[in-house]
Design an enzyme around this catalytic site. Sequence first.
Site, PDB file in Angstrom:
ATOM      1  N   SER A 161       0.856  -1.184   0.000  1.00  8.52           N
ATOM      2  CA  SER A 161       0.000   0.000   0.000  1.00  8.52           C
ATOM      3  C   SER A 161       0.889   1.229   0.000  1.00  8.52           C
ATOM      4  O   SER A 161       2.023   1.187   0.491  1.00  8.52           O
ATOM      5  CB  SER A 161      -0.888   0.020   1.247  1.00  8.52           C
ATOM      6  OG  SER A 161      -1.464   1.311   1.440  1.00  8.52           O
ATOM      7  N   TYR A 187       0.088  -0.085  10.483  1.00  7.33           N
ATOM      8  CA  TYR A 187      -0.318  -0.475   9.133  1.00  7.33           C
ATOM      9  C   TYR A 187       0.799  -0.192   8.136  1.00  7.33           C
ATOM     10  O   TYR A 187       1.149  -1.053   7.315  1.00  7.33           O
ATOM     11  CB  TYR A 187      -1.587   0.272   8.729  1.00  7.33           C
ATOM     12  CG  TYR A 187      -2.061  -0.042   7.330  1.00  7.33           C
ATOM     13  CD1 TYR A 187      -2.602  -1.284   7.024  1.00  7.33           C
ATOM     14  CD2 TYR A 187      -1.953   0.899   6.305  1.00  7.33           C
ATOM     15  CE1 TYR A 187      -3.032  -1.584   5.735  1.00  7.33           C
ATOM     16  CE2 TYR A 187      -2.385   0.607   5.016  1.00  7.33           C
ATOM     17  CZ  TYR A 187      -2.922  -0.632   4.737  1.00  7.33           C
ATOM     18  OH  TYR A 187      -3.345  -0.924   3.459  1.00  7.33           O
TER      19      TYR A 187
END
Length: 312
Positions: A161, A187
Amino acid sequence: MTEFNLITTSFNAKSTAADVVAGVDLTGRRAVVTGGASGIGVETVRALAGAGAEVTLAVRDVEAGRRTADDVTATTGSKQLHVAPLDLSDQASVAAFVAGWEGPLHVLVNNAGVMYTPERRTREGWELQLATNHLGHFALTTGLHAALAAAGRARVVSLSSVGHVETPVDFDDINFRRRPYDPAVAYGQSKTANALFAVEANRRWSDEGITVNAAHPGAVLTNLTRHMSTEELDAAVASGYEFKTPEQGAATSVLLATSPRLEGVGGRYFDDCNEAARYVPGGPRKGVADHARDPEAAARLWQVSLDLLAAA
């Protein structure tokens, strides 16, 4: 770090999974898609099955997996769909999936993930986002290594990501034992780990015909964003994010898994169906950060991952 001539294709951010797989024949090839019952995983499964692959949906919710398989059969005509339980945060579940796999594996799409979760830990004490997004997939992929090697020409896609640009892997406190827990940092670290995995796995396995690449699918409003507040989503829109449909979000993964253009290509990071340029700190939030393609960090992460799994 080695500099590459960036690989470009005729596809872009608007392309769909169906667009990139058009004309590709996957008959006789076997694929596994983790998280294949929701979000872009569904469209990844649909594209692979539609091109003739035998696809296994590796999912936490088996009933949802069966519903997805039925839907894919209805839209593609493919009946070569299987559903198997897999909880990436549970190492026993990962081991059971690996033990149950038989025969070669041509395509592995490490698609499943969690994002911005409240602080939670696995039975081993691992931070949940690292445990699910990286360590679970690390154990799965290394466990399936022999099956991938047996395929002759296998591809692994590791979904990263753009959130990786926020942070490298903190090897001194990878599981947030001492530093305050921050969902976004956790994350980002896990997504950096996904990119670094592609670098080191490809280095280790390319001689066996296994190529491994990382993909940023783009921003897609799926169940993955359930832990984001309305304010965070609004801020993402305000910062210039253009949200994709699930069909568009699956395109880069499917491209890496199937495109003849990428035969023998590995250890790279793609977004919007093309190899990503270098992220420049302070510039637009796009591209791949140096810390996510650092071969020394990639090798270190591999060993740290092995050590964590061995101690579990």
